[in-house]
Design a protein around this motif. Structure first.
Motif, PDB file in Angstrom:
ATOM      1  N   ARG A 224      -6.457   2.401  -0.663  1.00 11.48           N
ATOM      2  CA  ARG A 224      -5.964   3.748  -0.369  1.00 11.48           C
ATOM      3  C   ARG A 224      -7.129   4.724  -0.220  1.00 11.48           C
ATOM      4  NH1 ARG A 224      -2.378   1.143  -3.692  1.00 11.48           N
ATOM      5  NH2 ARG A 224      -3.863   1.326  -5.411  1.00 11.48           N
TER       6      ARG A 224
ATOM      7  N   SER B 141      -6.717   2.437   9.695  1.00 15.40           N
ATOM      8  CA  SER B 141      -5.441   2.060   9.098  1.00 15.40           C
ATOM      9  C   SER B 141      -4.704   1.065   9.982  1.00 15.40           C
ATOM     10  CB  SER B 141      -4.583   3.306   8.884  1.00 15.40           C
ATOM     11  OG  SER B 141      -3.314   2.965   8.383  1.00 15.40           O
TER      12      SER B 141
ATOM     13  N   ASP C  41      -4.294   2.291   3.770  1.00 17.47           N
ATOM     14  CA  ASP C  41      -3.324   3.384   3.659  1.00 17.47           C
ATOM     15  C   ASP C  41      -4.066   4.687   3.374  1.00 17.47           C
ATOM     16  OD1 ASP C  41      -1.157   1.635   4.007  1.00 17.47           O
ATOM     17  OD2 ASP C  41      -1.096   1.187   1.861  1.00 17.47           O
ATOM     18  N   TYR C  42      -3.586   5.785   3.961  1.00 14.44           N
ATOM     19  CA  TYR C  42      -4.322   7.044   3.793  1.00 14.44           C
ATOM     20  C   TYR C  42      -3.383   8.238   3.798  1.00 14.44           C
ATOM     21  CZ  TYR C  42      -3.634   7.991   8.785  1.00 14.44           C
ATOM     22  OH  TYR C  42      -3.072   8.246  10.018  1.00 14.44           O
TER      23      TYR C  42
ATOM     24  N   SER D 241       1.333   6.256   5.453  1.00 18.50           N
ATOM     25  CA  SER D 241       0.195   7.132   5.702  1.00 18.50           C
ATOM     26  C   SER D 241       0.686   8.417   6.349  1.00 18.50           C
ATOM     27  CB  SER D 241      -0.824   6.433   6.596  1.00 18.50           C
ATOM     28  OG  SER D 241      -1.384   5.306   5.920  1.00 18.50           O
TER      29      SER D 241
END
Length: 329
Positions: A111, A156, A162-163, A246
């Motif tokens: 993440r 991603s 994941d962001y 995301s």
């Protein structure tokens, strides 16, 4: 699960460090102390002094500490400075962020939460501005941040990272418990500069531009209290941990104040009628920018606790007084 906080000894990063520590999270801070202070990081939080663009150092930190999440604050943030030194901003904010992302992917970080900016919108056609508005930054600072947003989106898609991107509006205030605040002496944040003028730490306050298409001719900004912003990052982390998608979110209150309104509030709260000098516009400053915040409220359940300009100003003044008594180290 350990979190790496880059820039964790700086203004916003130190409040994030406190927020994570208060929540019982395990974290490590990486900061080169160019604008941050060691004293801003609690003694029981591990801190490494170094450059987030140093590949070998960053890989060692990620592997040794088994980092699974990164919250990335470290950056240059002064718009006029970015106009004068665009390549310096693209190196620090964009190229080094690319290195950090590559190391995150290579070491299995899951993440990534990115400190972006409302400057990616440039001078918006309407306010409040939504996350789907046209992205047209007018400064190298805004462009340097937007490039990182693009890199995150692509990384991603390619690597499953994941962001959450959080686009900050104007961050202000200080920790209500007095543990941290904006400590950089030459910071350009309006409320800090006005507080310094009120306390006699600056001879005057300059207002850059009085001919904007706003009610009083000065720039209008959405001021978000720093603890509310830090909590938005923790909410974003929990969102990703729970399997959330995301996302890009604005971080602001949804209403703005002009430069002159902020100055009047600082004068009223401090009781000091400090000198104000009217000057020409600065390059890269949009007339008005205010956040639409429905997305962050809906996605994270984020609810501001400190949406009160008077309280924010009072926090800033209290912190400046504390700095006079006990300078940061």
């Amino acid at each position: 699960m350990t979190i790496l906080v880059t820039g964790g000894a700086g203004y916003i990063g130190s409040h994030m460090t406190l927020e994570l520590r208060d929540a019982g999270e395990k974290l490590v801070v990486l900061d080169d102390l160019s604008t941050g202070f060691r004293s801003a990081v609690p003694a029981d939080v591990p801190m490494i002094v170094g450059d987030f663009g140093d590949d070998e150092l960053v890989r060692d930190i990620l592997v040794y500490n088994q980092i699974d999440s990164i919250i990335h604050f470290a950056a240059k943030i002064v718009v006029p400075e970015s106009v004068a030194d665009p390549l310096g901003y693209y190196l620090n904010n964009t190229a080094k962020a690319r290195s950090l992302l590559a190391n995150a992917v290579q070491t299995g970080v899951k993440r990534f939460i990115f400190s972006s900016t409302a400057a990616v919108y440039g001078d918006p056609q309407s306010n409040p501005v939504t996350e789907d508005a046209v992205l047209a930054p007018v400064s190298p600072y805004g462009r340097s941040k937007l490039m990182v947003e693009w890199m995150l989106e692509d990384a991603s898609r390619a690597h499953g990272l994941d962001y959450v991107v959080l686009r900050y509006f104007n961050v202000a205030g200080a920790d209500p418990l007095g543990r941290s605040g904006q400590s950089t002496p030459n910071a350009t944040h309006l409320i800090k500069v006005a507080a310094q003028a009120a306390l006699g730490l600056r001879p005057k306050l300059q207002v850059f531009g009085t001919d904007y298409a706003t009610p009083d001719g000065t720039c209008v900004r959405d001021y978000i209290q720093v603890n509310d912003l830090a909590r938005a990052h923790l909410d974003a982390l929990r969102h990703l941990r729970s399997g959330g998608a995301s996302l890009v979110c604005n971080c602001g209150y949804g209403h703005g104040f002009s430069v002159l309104e902020v100055i009047e509030m600082v004068k009223r709260v401090s009781g000091v009628d400090f000198p104000v000098e009217l000057a020409g516009r600065r390059p890269g400053d949009p007339a008005a920018i205010v956040a639409a915040n429905e997305r962050i409220r809906a996605a994270f359940g984020w609810t501001p606790r400190y949406d009160d300009l008077e309280a924010i100003v009072r926090q800033a003044l209290d912190w400046e007084r504390r700095l006079v008594e006990q300078p940061p180290v």
